[in-house]
Design a protein around this motif. Structure first.
Motif, PDB file in Angstrom:
ATOM      1  N   LEU A 129      22.245  31.266  43.777  1.00 58.99           N
ATOM      2  CA  LEU A 129      23.522  32.185  43.989  1.00 58.99           C
ATOM      3  C   LEU A 129      22.367  33.027  45.734  1.00 58.99           C
ATOM      4  O   LEU A 129      22.185  33.196  46.091  1.00 58.99           O
ATOM      5  CB  LEU A 129      23.033  34.022  43.111  1.00 58.99           C
ATOM      6  N   VAL A 130      24.211  33.087  46.566  1.00 60.03           N
ATOM      7  CA  VAL A 130      24.605  33.607  47.467  1.00 60.03           C
ATOM      8  C   VAL A 130      24.593  34.549  47.742  1.00 60.03           C
ATOM      9  O   VAL A 130      25.585  35.664  47.696  1.00 60.03           O
ATOM     10  CB  VAL A 130      24.721  32.092  48.432  1.00 60.03           C
ATOM     11  N   SER A 131      23.682  35.442  48.688  1.00 57.06           N
ATOM     12  CA  SER A 131      23.998  37.165  49.432  1.00 57.06           C
ATOM     13  C   SER A 131      24.442  37.219  50.778  1.00 57.06           C
ATOM     14  O   SER A 131      22.759  36.144  51.177  1.00 57.06           O
ATOM     15  CB  SER A 131      22.591  37.478  48.680  1.00 57.06           C
ATOM     16  N   ASP A 132      24.785  37.919  51.292  1.00 58.90           N
ATOM     17  CA  ASP A 132      24.813  37.742  52.291  1.00 58.90           C
ATOM     18  C   ASP A 132      25.189  39.010  53.504  1.00 58.90           C
ATOM     19  O   ASP A 132      25.719  40.032  52.492  1.00 58.90           O
ATOM     20  CB  ASP A 132      26.134  37.187  53.226  1.00 58.90           C
ATOM     21  N   PRO A 133      23.598  39.588  53.941  1.00 56.09           N
ATOM     22  CA  PRO A 133      22.838  38.725  54.687  1.00 56.09           C
ATOM     23  C   PRO A 133      21.938  38.084  53.456  1.00 56.09           C
ATOM     24  O   PRO A 133      21.402  38.423  52.434  1.00 56.09           O
ATOM     25  CB  PRO A 133      22.149  39.387  55.379  1.00 56.09           C
ATOM     26  N   PRO A 134      21.436  37.104  54.102  1.00 55.73           N
ATOM     27  CA  PRO A 134      20.049  36.671  53.052  1.00 55.73           C
ATOM     28  C   PRO A 134      19.014  37.322  52.455  1.00 55.73           C
ATOM     29  O   PRO A 134      18.806  38.327  54.009  1.00 55.73           O
ATOM     30  CB  PRO A 134      19.718  35.671  53.229  1.00 55.73           C
ATOM     31  N   PRO A 135      18.444  37.623  51.409  1.00 56.36           N
ATOM     32  CA  PRO A 135      16.899  38.190  51.540  1.00 56.36           C
ATOM     33  C   PRO A 135      15.644  37.310  52.862  1.00 56.36           C
ATOM     34  O   PRO A 135      14.682  36.759  52.043  1.00 56.36           O
ATOM     35  CB  PRO A 135      16.144  37.984  50.565  1.00 56.36           C
ATOM     36  N   ILE A 136      16.103  37.848  53.657  1.00 51.81           N
ATOM     37  CA  ILE A 136      15.485  36.778  54.614  1.00 51.81           C
ATOM     38  C   ILE A 136      13.140  36.806  54.830  1.00 51.81           C
ATOM     39  O   ILE A 136      12.955  36.046  55.398  1.00 51.81           O
ATOM     40  CB  ILE A 136      15.641  37.351  56.685  1.00 51.81           C
ATOM     41  N   GLU A 137      13.304  37.797  54.135  1.00 49.68           N
ATOM     42  CA  GLU A 137      11.715  38.446  54.112  1.00 49.68           C
ATOM     43  C   GLU A 137      10.568  37.545  53.384  1.00 49.68           C
ATOM     44  O   GLU A 137       9.738  36.886  53.412  1.00 49.68           O
ATOM     45  CB  GLU A 137      11.411  39.655  53.825  1.00 49.68           C
ATOM     46  N   VAL A 138      11.475  36.455  52.234  1.00 49.77           N
ATOM     47  CA  VAL A 138      11.132  35.215  51.880  1.00 49.77           C
ATOM     48  C   VAL A 138      10.589  34.347  52.508  1.00 49.77           C
ATOM     49  O   VAL A 138      10.142  34.139  52.685  1.00 49.77           O
ATOM     50  CB  VAL A 138      12.451  34.817  50.757  1.00 49.77           C
ATOM     51  N   ALA A 149      11.764  29.866  62.712  1.00 48.78           N
ATOM     52  CA  ALA A 149      12.256  29.276  64.254  1.00 48.78           C
ATOM     53  C   ALA A 149      13.485  28.649  63.873  1.00 48.78           C
ATOM     54  O   ALA A 149      14.142  29.570  65.178  1.00 48.78           O
ATOM     55  CB  ALA A 149      11.247  28.941  64.970  1.00 48.78           C
ATOM     56  N   ALA A 150      14.191  27.981  63.152  1.00 52.22           N
ATOM     57  CA  ALA A 150      14.883  27.037  63.266  1.00 52.22           C
ATOM     58  C   ALA A 150      15.815  28.875  62.761  1.00 52.22           C
ATOM     59  O   ALA A 150      17.310  29.335  63.183  1.00 52.22           O
ATOM     60  CB  ALA A 150      15.349  26.424  62.308  1.00 52.22           C
ATOM     61  N   LEU A 151      15.613  30.049  61.588  1.00 52.81           N
ATOM     62  CA  LEU A 151      16.323  30.758  62.263  1.00 52.81           C
ATOM     63  C   LEU A 151      16.873  31.885  62.477  1.00 52.81           C
ATOM     64  O   LEU A 151      17.852  32.166  62.710  1.00 52.81           O
ATOM     65  CB  LEU A 151      15.964  31.033  60.160  1.00 52.81           C
ATOM     66  N   ALA A 152      15.353  32.090  63.152  1.00 53.12           N
ATOM     67  CA  ALA A 152      15.610  33.428  64.444  1.00 53.12           C
ATOM     68  C   ALA A 152      16.698  32.773  65.386  1.00 53.12           C
ATOM     69  O   ALA A 152      16.872  33.857  65.523  1.00 53.12           O
ATOM     70  CB  ALA A 152      14.215  32.924  64.768  1.00 53.12           C
ATOM     71  N   ALA A 153      16.937  31.430  64.848  1.00 52.41           N
ATOM     72  CA  ALA A 153      17.690  30.722  66.401  1.00 52.41           C
ATOM     73  C   ALA A 153      19.067  31.167  65.388  1.00 52.41           C
ATOM     74  O   ALA A 153      20.417  31.281  66.431  1.00 52.41           O
ATOM     75  CB  ALA A 153      17.435  29.597  66.886  1.00 52.41           C
ATOM     76  N   LEU A 154      19.437  31.920  64.725  1.00 51.13           N
ATOM     77  CA  LEU A 154      21.052  32.022  63.595  1.00 51.13           C
ATOM     78  C   LEU A 154      21.887  32.945  63.523  1.00 51.13           C
ATOM     79  O   LEU A 154      20.370  34.234  63.076  1.00 51.13           O
ATOM     80  CB  LEU A 154      21.360  30.964  62.698  1.00 51.13           C
ATOM     81  N   SER A 155      22.630  33.324  63.154  1.00 48.66           N
ATOM     82  CA  SER A 155      23.102  34.588  62.739  1.00 48.66           C
ATOM     83  C   SER A 155      24.502  34.296  62.094  1.00 48.66           C
ATOM     84  O   SER A 155      25.010  33.618  61.512  1.00 48.66           O
ATOM     85  CB  SER A 155      23.357  35.814  63.669  1.00 48.66           C
ATOM     86  N   GLY A 156      24.828  35.883  60.842  1.00 52.90           N
ATOM     87  CA  GLY A 156      25.540  35.589  60.410  1.00 52.90           C
ATOM     88  C   GLY A 156      26.042  34.416  58.934  1.00 52.90           C
ATOM     89  O   GLY A 156      25.376  34.106  58.550  1.00 52.90           O
ATOM     90  N   PRO A 157      27.146  33.854  59.087  1.00 52.45           N
ATOM     91  CA  PRO A 157      27.122  32.954  57.945  1.00 52.45           C
ATOM     92  C   PRO A 157      26.528  31.635  58.405  1.00 52.45           C
ATOM     93  O   PRO A 157      26.161  31.070  57.545  1.00 52.45           O
ATOM     94  CB  PRO A 157      28.751  32.962  58.160  1.00 52.45           C
ATOM     95  N   ALA A 158      26.527  30.808  59.484  1.00 50.98           N
ATOM     96  CA  ALA A 158      25.545  29.797  59.968  1.00 50.98           C
ATOM     97  C   ALA A 158      23.860  30.452  59.412  1.00 50.98           C
ATOM     98  O   ALA A 158      22.971  29.322  58.868  1.00 50.98           O
ATOM     99  CB  ALA A 158      25.286  29.737  61.652  1.00 50.98           C
ATOM    100  N   LEU A 159      23.337  31.699  59.564  1.00 49.85           N
ATOM    101  CA  LEU A 159      22.048  32.188  58.715  1.00 49.85           C
ATOM    102  C   LEU A 159      21.737  31.969  57.784  1.00 49.85           C
ATOM    103  O   LEU A 159      21.212  31.713  57.150  1.00 49.85           O
ATOM    104  CB  LEU A 159      21.711  33.167  59.769  1.00 49.85           C
ATOM    105  N   THR A 160      22.475  32.484  57.069  1.00 50.13           N
ATOM    106  CA  THR A 160      23.068  32.708  55.544  1.00 50.13           C
ATOM    107  C   THR A 160      22.865  30.509  54.630  1.00 50.13           C
ATOM    108  O   THR A 160      22.275  30.643  53.920  1.00 50.13           O
ATOM    109  CB  THR A 160      24.078  33.132  55.199  1.00 50.13           C
TER     110      THR A 160
END
Length: 249
Positions: A129-138, A149-160
């Motif tokens: 299941l997708v949550s927005d924002p995602p549980p980035i601590e994982v 590093a790839a995630l750190a360069a993204l935000s919003g829907p692109a990050l999710t």
């Protein structure tokens, strides 16, 4: 090779060598029909869930596995027997197992479940299941340095989208290999690009057994993300809808 829709079958499609079927179903349904297919152990596990909805989801997912495998083998689903490998991956055992030729994998999250099946090859599948924002601590626990590093360069829907592309691809590969949590998820990498069609994992030497594996994008799933892992790039993958009432469930 890469399916673009979840097709509705008119009957059970033949599962030939070199083919992989992935079935999508909703698990928020009346569990009574499915209960009759389950083994006593599966029923006990269902009874252990805290809520009716969680029990219903468990019953629907495991009953669908029995129906699908039974159709592929030409035997009643309630006659199938299951065991586990050394790391806990379920597998068919006994005289109705197709001689160990039929392999499968199940994943479920929320109201969705995916079942992957193939003959003679292991497969892995994951749905989340997708949550927005995602549980980035994982990511700090199980994503590689390059993935973080790839995630750190993204935000919003692109990050999710990138977060769940990584998550489902990693899970699908680990389940396909059948090694469970004996794999250090941060030790290997997958692409964070959500729409690749098919991709290859980046593997350390200790995972050389997975060198030939490919990661396959699945058609969109409402509110969820999914991925398939297969041990080759030339397999025919089909995606099917398992709807309420199909074959009696």
């Amino acid at each position: 090779m890469i399916p673009d829709i979840w097709a509705m079958p008119s009957g059970f499609p033949e599962l030939a060598p070199g083919q992989v079927q992935v079935w999508r179903l909703r698990t928020d349904r009346d569990p009574r029909a499915g209960l009759a297919l389950l083994s006593p152990a599966e029923r006990r596990r269902a009874e252990g869930f805290r809520t009716e909805l969680m029990r219903a989801r468990h019953v629907a997912a495991h009953a669908a596995v029995r129906l699908l495998l039974g159709r592929a083998l030409g035997v009643p689903g309630d006659q199938l027997r299951f065991g586990q490998n050394a790391w806990g991956k379920p597998e068919l055992v006994g005289p109705d197992s197709g001689g160990g030729d039929l392999r499968f994998n199940l994943s479920h999250s929320g109201d969705w479940a995916l079942v992957a099946m193939a003959r003679g090859i292991d497969v892995g599948v994951d749905v989340e299941l997708v949550s927005d924002p995602p549980p980035i601590e994982v990511a700090s626990m199980v994503y590689s340095a390059a993935e973080r590093a790839a995630l750190a360069a993204l935000s919003g829907p692109a990050l999710t989208a990138a977060f769940y592309a990584i998550w489902t691809r990693k899970e699908a590969l680990s389940k396909g290999l059948g090694l469970g949590f004996s794999i250090d998820f941060a030790s290997f990498g997958v692409s964070p690009e959500p729409s690749l069609g098919i991709s290859r994992p980046l593997l350390p030497p200790k995972l050389e057994a997975a060198a030939g594996w490919h990661l396959v994008d699945l058609p969109p799933i409402d509110g969820a993300a999914g991925a398939l892992a297969v041990p080759g790039g030339d397999l025919e993958v089909s995606a099917w809808r398992f709807e309420a009432g199909l074959w009696g469930l």
